[in-house]
Design a protein around this motif. Structure first.
Motif, short mmCIF file in Angstrom:
data_model
loop_
_atom_site.label_atom_id
_atom_site.label_comp_id
_atom_site.label_asym_id
_atom_site.label_seq_id
_atom_site.Cartn_x
_atom_site.Cartn_y
_atom_site.Cartn_z
N ASP A 182 32.84 35.71 53.21
CA ASP A 182 32.65 36.70 52.18
C ASP A 182 33.65 37.84 52.34
O ASP A 182 34.30 38.27 51.38
N HIS B 237 36.44 37.68 53.86
CA HIS B 237 37.78 37.16 53.63
C HIS B 237 38.16 37.22 52.15
O HIS B 237 39.29 37.53 51.81
N SER B 238 37.19 36.98 51.30
CA SER B 238 37.49 36.97 49.86
C SER B 238 37.80 38.36 49.34
O SER B 238 38.21 38.52 48.19
N LEU B 239 37.62 39.38 50.16
CA LEU B 239 37.93 40.75 49.72
C LEU B 239 39.42 41.10 49.86
O LEU B 239 39.82 42.20 49.51
N SER B 240 40.22 40.17 50.39
CA SER B 240 41.62 40.52 50.67
C SER B 240 42.37 40.98 49.42
O SER B 240 43.17 41.90 49.50
N GLY B 241 42.09 40.36 48.28
CA GLY B 241 42.77 40.76 47.04
C GLY B 241 42.38 42.16 46.63
O GLY B 241 43.23 43.02 46.36
N TYR C 175 41.17 44.40 48.49
CA TYR C 175 41.69 45.35 49.49
C TYR C 175 43.15 45.69 49.20
O TYR C 175 43.55 46.86 49.26
N LEU D 170 38.46 48.52 46.81
CA LEU D 170 37.21 48.59 47.58
C LEU D 170 36.79 50.04 47.75
O LEU D 170 37.63 50.94 47.75
N GLU E 39 33.39 49.49 52.31
CA GLU E 39 33.90 48.11 52.34
C GLU E 39 35.29 48.05 52.93
O GLU E 39 35.64 47.12 53.65
N GLU F 83 47.88 37.36 55.26
CA GLU F 83 47.62 37.28 53.82
C GLU F 83 47.71 38.67 53.19
O GLU F 83 48.33 38.87 52.15
N LEU G 38 50.01 40.08 50.20
CA LEU G 38 49.44 40.61 48.96
C LEU G 38 49.86 42.07 48.76
O LEU G 38 50.06 42.51 47.62
#
Lengths: 173, 241
Positions: free
Chosen positions: B4, B6-10, B12, B17, B21, B38, B42
């Motif tokens: 979960d 990990h999916s916040l990288s975009g 972030y 965020l 978070e 990653e 990004l």
């Protein structure tokens, strides 16, 4: 980076190379020119101060500087007063921000043909999420509200949208 | 939880965020190298979006920035920015101050610079002992890997006969286990006490170091500690030099 050793002439060169992008980002996100100038000034001074801490392994100078610029611009629009103003403006225009316009307007003004083309290669939800978050400075819950989409969807679209952009633009860190 | 996060990288990478978070994600980043890679990519991608919206700034901006830079001191190159932010977000302000100081020490500036600055002012619980150790101009330090992950920075202050261990990236000792610190001389170990359980890998402990201690060690022991070490050391530091 010579700037890291306190070289003021080098810093002038760095200013000339990066200030337009920094100011462009803060202006796009903050929207009011006077405030955008203030934020840009803070950012560029922070770059001067923190230059000794810049680590090449973590990316290019340009990426480092623009990452700071975006973060500070977003901090500014999320500060309490700015949020209130934003809501007031939204209320004055009928309750919702016309996000379609934001997305179109932004795309119409981009200098880079390549960035425009790559944004165009995203799915509509990916594109709108990325544009509203990056250029609009919106948090992902705000983006979800604006797009009337579930939170996890926006989270995922931001990530896969950026990954697709990365590949389209041939970006490496 | 990790998937979960990990999916916040975009989100972030484009600053979408909120502060909590962001803090949680940055703590995760410290543990996850692929995530760091990653995010770096990004961020670079986001910077391209930024470039595409460049705009000529007012000439006044240039004058103001360059003039201010002339009267603004640059930061020291060695303070660890990211881990400190992550720790801060966990409200471990005092440890953050210590860790910053210890890393400056560890970086071998030759001078023990306790960079208390504003951070220490914020410290509601400034630990006097830690400050004493770190402000000893004769203090020396070494940073060593810990078996099982992470590292420990050992600061020895001859002026106060005290030592300080600060850890980073240290794993939990395990259920019903604790890290215990030892002074070892001539084959005999003396307990220096237990290391408080690390949070986010960070912990710190000040202890009185008996004169003539040849070796400093850390072992994993049953909760409550042992009278003598019962396992192989996970960290050993030679103090004889």
């Amino acid at each position: 980076m010579l700037v890291a050793q306190g070289d003021h002439v080098a810093f002038e060169t760095l200013y000339d190379a990066l200030a337009p992008a920094v100011y462009g980002v803060t202006l796009r996100v903050v929207q009011q020119p006077a405030q955008a100038q203030e934020v840009a000034q803070e950012v560029l001074l922070e770059v001067w101060q923190q230059a000794p801490r810049y680590e090449r392994s973590r990316g290019s100078v340009r990426t480092w500087v623009l990452t700071i610029a975006h973060r500070r611009a977003v901090d500014r629009v999320r500060s309490a007063q700015a949020a209130t103003d934003r809501e007031a403006r939204a209320a004055a225009t009928g309750g919702t921000v016309p996000h379609d316009h934001v997305v179109e307007e932004v795309q119409g003004h981009l200098d880079s043909e390549e960035v425009r083309r790559c944004l165009q290669s995203l799915t509509p939800v990916q594109r709108e999420s990325v544009v509203l978050a990056y250029y609009g400075g919106h948090s992902y819950p705000e983006v979800a509200r604006l797009l009337d989409a579930p939170l996890p969807t926006v989270k995922t679209r931001l990530r896969d949208g950026l990954i697709r952009l990365r590949d389209c633009l041939g970006v490496t860190a | 939880v990790n998937a979960d996060l990990h999916s916040l990288s975009g989100a972030y990478a484009v600053d979408a965020l909120d502060a909590d978070e962001r803090g949680a994600f940055e703590a995760h980043l410290r543990q996850c190298e692929t995530c760091r890679d990653e995010v770096a990519e990004l961020h670079a991608t986001a910077a391209r979006l930024g470039d595409a919206t460049a705009s000529t700034p007012p000439p006044q901006l240039r004058e103001d920035v360059l003039a201010q830079a002339k009267v603004t001191r640059q930061d020291s190159p060695l303070a660890p920015v990211t881990p400190i932010d992550a720790i801060r977000s966990r409200r471990m302000l005092w440890l953050a101050g210590v860790a910053a100081a210890a890393v400056v020490v560890a970086a071998g500036l030759g001078v023990v610079a306790y960079r208390a600055d504003q951070r220490a002012d914020q410290l509601a619980v400034a630990d006097q002992q830690i400050e004493q150790v770190l402000s000893d101009p004769e203090a020396t330090s070494q940073t060593l890997p810990v078996v099982g992950g992470g590292q420990g920075t050992l600061v020895v202050s001859p002026g106060t006969d005290q030592g300080l261990l600060v850890t980073a990236g240290l794993a939990s000792a395990g259920p019903d286990r604790t890290y215990q610190l030892w002074a070892i001389s001539k084959g005999a170990a003396t307990s220096l006490g237990l290391l408080p359980a690390p949070r986010d890998g960070t912990s710190a402990k000040v202890f009185v170091l008996p004169g003539g201690t040849a070796t400093f060690g850390m072992t994993v022991e049953p909760a409550g500690g042992s009278p003598q070490p019962t396992t192989e050391p996970v960290l050993l530091a030679d103090l004889s030099a």
